[in-house]
Design a protein around this motif. Structure first.
Motif, PDB file in Angstrom:
ATOM      1  N   PHE A 116     -49.640 -38.584 -25.480  1.00  0.00           N
ATOM      2  CA  PHE A 116     -48.383 -37.988 -25.920  1.00  0.00           C
ATOM      3  C   PHE A 116     -48.298 -36.575 -25.374  1.00  0.00           C
ATOM      4  N   SER A 117     -47.288 -36.316 -24.553  1.00  0.00           N
ATOM      5  CA  SER A 117     -47.041 -34.973 -24.037  1.00  0.00           C
ATOM      6  C   SER A 117     -45.820 -34.401 -24.734  1.00  0.00           C
ATOM      7  N   PRO A 118     -45.973 -33.313 -25.502  1.00  0.00           N
ATOM      8  CA  PRO A 118     -44.829 -32.739 -26.219  1.00  0.00           C
ATOM      9  C   PRO A 118     -43.930 -31.884 -25.337  1.00  0.00           C
ATOM     10  N   ALA A 125     -43.545 -39.044 -23.166  1.00  0.00           N
ATOM     11  CA  ALA A 125     -43.297 -37.638 -22.842  1.00  0.00           C
ATOM     12  C   ALA A 125     -42.036 -37.164 -23.545  1.00  0.00           C
ATOM     13  N   VAL A 126     -42.094 -35.955 -24.066  1.00  0.00           N
ATOM     14  CA  VAL A 126     -40.908 -35.345 -24.672  1.00  0.00           C
ATOM     15  C   VAL A 126     -40.223 -34.484 -23.612  1.00  0.00           C
ATOM     16  N   VAL A 127     -38.974 -34.789 -23.354  1.00  0.00           N
ATOM     17  CA  VAL A 127     -38.160 -33.994 -22.432  1.00  0.00           C
ATOM     18  C   VAL A 127     -37.092 -33.313 -23.289  1.00  0.00           C
ATOM     19  N   HIS A 128     -37.305 -32.054 -23.591  1.00  0.00           N
ATOM     20  CA  HIS A 128     -36.411 -31.345 -24.504  1.00  0.00           C
ATOM     21  C   HIS A 128     -35.045 -31.101 -23.874  1.00  0.00           C
ATOM     22  N   SER A 166     -32.492 -47.413 -22.102  1.00  0.00           N
ATOM     23  CA  SER A 166     -33.393 -48.081 -23.045  1.00  0.00           C
ATOM     24  C   SER A 166     -34.760 -47.409 -23.107  1.00  0.00           C
ATOM     25  N   ARG A 167     -35.093 -46.594 -22.121  1.00  0.00           N
ATOM     26  CA  ARG A 167     -36.388 -45.905 -22.092  1.00  0.00           C
ATOM     27  C   ARG A 167     -36.317 -44.512 -22.704  1.00  0.00           C
ATOM     28  N   VAL A 168     -35.154 -44.110 -23.192  1.00  0.00           N
ATOM     29  CA  VAL A 168     -34.986 -42.771 -23.760  1.00  0.00           C
ATOM     30  C   VAL A 168     -34.619 -42.886 -25.236  1.00  0.00           C
ATOM     31  N   THR A 169     -35.427 -42.293 -26.097  1.00  0.00           N
ATOM     32  CA  THR A 169     -35.201 -42.329 -27.541  1.00  0.00           C
ATOM     33  C   THR A 169     -34.866 -40.927 -28.042  1.00  0.00           C
ATOM     34  N   ALA A 192     -43.578 -42.572 -17.332  1.00  0.00           N
ATOM     35  CA  ALA A 192     -43.803 -42.689 -18.780  1.00  0.00           C
ATOM     36  C   ALA A 192     -43.201 -43.992 -19.300  1.00  0.00           C
ATOM     37  N   GLU A 193     -43.904 -44.616 -20.239  1.00  0.00           N
ATOM     38  CA  GLU A 193     -43.359 -45.825 -20.858  1.00  0.00           C
ATOM     39  C   GLU A 193     -42.136 -45.511 -21.713  1.00  0.00           C
TER      40      GLU A 193
END
Length: 381
Positions: free
Chosen positions: A96-98, A112-115, A168-171, A145-146
């Motif tokens: 997990f990359s924040p 991965a978190v993309v802010h 679908s890959r972005v939450t 990234a999954e």
């Protein structure tokens, strides 16, 4: 490359934790709040937080979370070699990359978190030598990234449209204000923080890393114009350190040109306690940003019951809803009018303060943690 080493019964989640080193703003605050709530959720997940050096202790602990210091190394070497080797040895199930970046060496599935993708939308806001890192390296890694987590529908739309990632890959999992941010009615404490930083009652406050997109030069011009229109000498407090990748932001030159010399104050860092008091002690919190992925200071100010006046672009209307007074951040005149209106109308300030508290309460770190854990489990399954 996956580990074939000895496994525990639980699921191991490797967290890049270097943002916890040093002063904790931005992504560091995000990670602290997320971890605090993740370890409270039921489950077998174990969180290994990888660091390059020891940190000031967190204000919580859990038998399901441990810190592992891998030692110092140049940034790219640490992320792309030392970190994946450590995760491989530990048999980590998910990385997990924040904060955006992932190792080039992939040893397990990743989230991965993309802010935000400011660097892609506005590359001119970044120093030339940083564009390769934020563009070429970032895109090469993140597309592997999954799952990508982001913090607003606006950011998701940009990620899908500009980076070409499948929706679908972005939450989307919104942030929230730390429960620490709350109204403070103790006038002695509020007067004390004003005295500490040399501020008069009714000062305007803005917070966030000093960066081109924060639009501070226009803000100084707008406060100067609003003060002149109202016949007042309003002070502006700017809190934040200069981002290492931004072209220069001319705070002091702008203040001199606008007749705000001596009334613009800049502090790089304050304690969390002082930040709470500054949110409560100011007259108005102003956030003139040109581009945000979320805009966490807006919600923190609202949680304190502070009236918020902010930009009407990108994620900010989504986050602030009907609880802020908006302006076009490219128009000094419109910004000045909004600031002046809030300054002179006590009833409006009270209304914004009440609405802001209600709005801030709709965001929750416990819900963010539960939704993040759901993503982890979907990927691992």
């Amino acid at each position: 490359m996956r580990s074939s080493g000895r496994r525990s019964n639980g699921v191991k989640i490797g967290v890049e934790g270097r943002t916890l080193q040093g002063e904790r703003y931005g992504v560091a605050r995000y990670l602290v709040n997320l971890l605090r709530n993740l370890v409270e959720l039921e489950g077998e997940e174990e969180y290994i937080v990888y660091l390059s050096q020891p940190i000031v202790p967190l204000d919580f602990s859990s038998p399901r979370m441990r810190l592992e210091v891998l030692g110092r190394a140049p940034g790219l070497t640490w992320r792309h070699l030392r970190l994946p080797m450590a995760m491989h040895r530990a048999g980590v199930d998910l990385h997990f990359s924040p904060s955006y970046f992932l190792p080039l060496v992939k040893v397990c599935p990743s989230v991965a978190v993309v802010h935000d993708i400011t660097f892609k939308v506005h590359p001119e806001w970044f120093a030339q030598d940083r564009r390769f890192r934020f563009d070429r390296l970032f895109w090469r890694e993140v597309k592997r990234a999954e799952r990508i987590v982001t913090v607003s529908e606006h950011s998701k739309a940009d990620i899908v449209r500009i980076l070409g990632v499948e929706a679908s890959r972005v939450t989307v999992i919104p942030e929230a204000a730390d429960p620490f941010f709350r109204p403070v009615r103790d006038e002695e404490r509020l007067a004390g923080v004003r005295e500490k930083y040399g501020l008069e009652p009714g000062f305007l406050f803005t917070a966030g890393a000093i960066h081109t997109r924060r639009n501070l030069e226009r803000l100084i011009e707008a406060v100067s114009r609003a003060s002149r229109d109202l016949g007042e000498e309003t002070e502006l407090l700017i809190l934040g350190t200069t981002a290492p990748f931004t072209p220069p932001v001319d705070i002091w030159g702008t203040a001199r040109r606008c007749g705000m010399e001596g009334r613009v104050k800049h502090i790089e860092y304050v304690s969390e306690e002082d930040l709470l008091l500054l949110y409560n002690a100011c007259g108005i919190f102003v956030y003139p940003s040109l581009y945000e992925g979320f805009g966490l200071p807006v919600i923190e100010a609202m949680a304190c019951g502070t009236p918020v006046v902010c930009s009407n672009v990108t994620s900010l209307p989504e986050v602030a809803g009907d609880a802020a007074l908006y302006f076009d951040p490219l128009s000094v005149e419109e910004m000045a009018d909004a600031v002046a209106r809030a300054m002179e109308d006590g009833g409006l300030r009270e209304e914004l303060g009440r609405a802001g508290m209600s709005r801030a309460a709709t965001f929750s770190w416990s819900r963010a943690a539960a939704e993040t854990l759901r993503v982890f489990r979907e990927i691992i399954a």
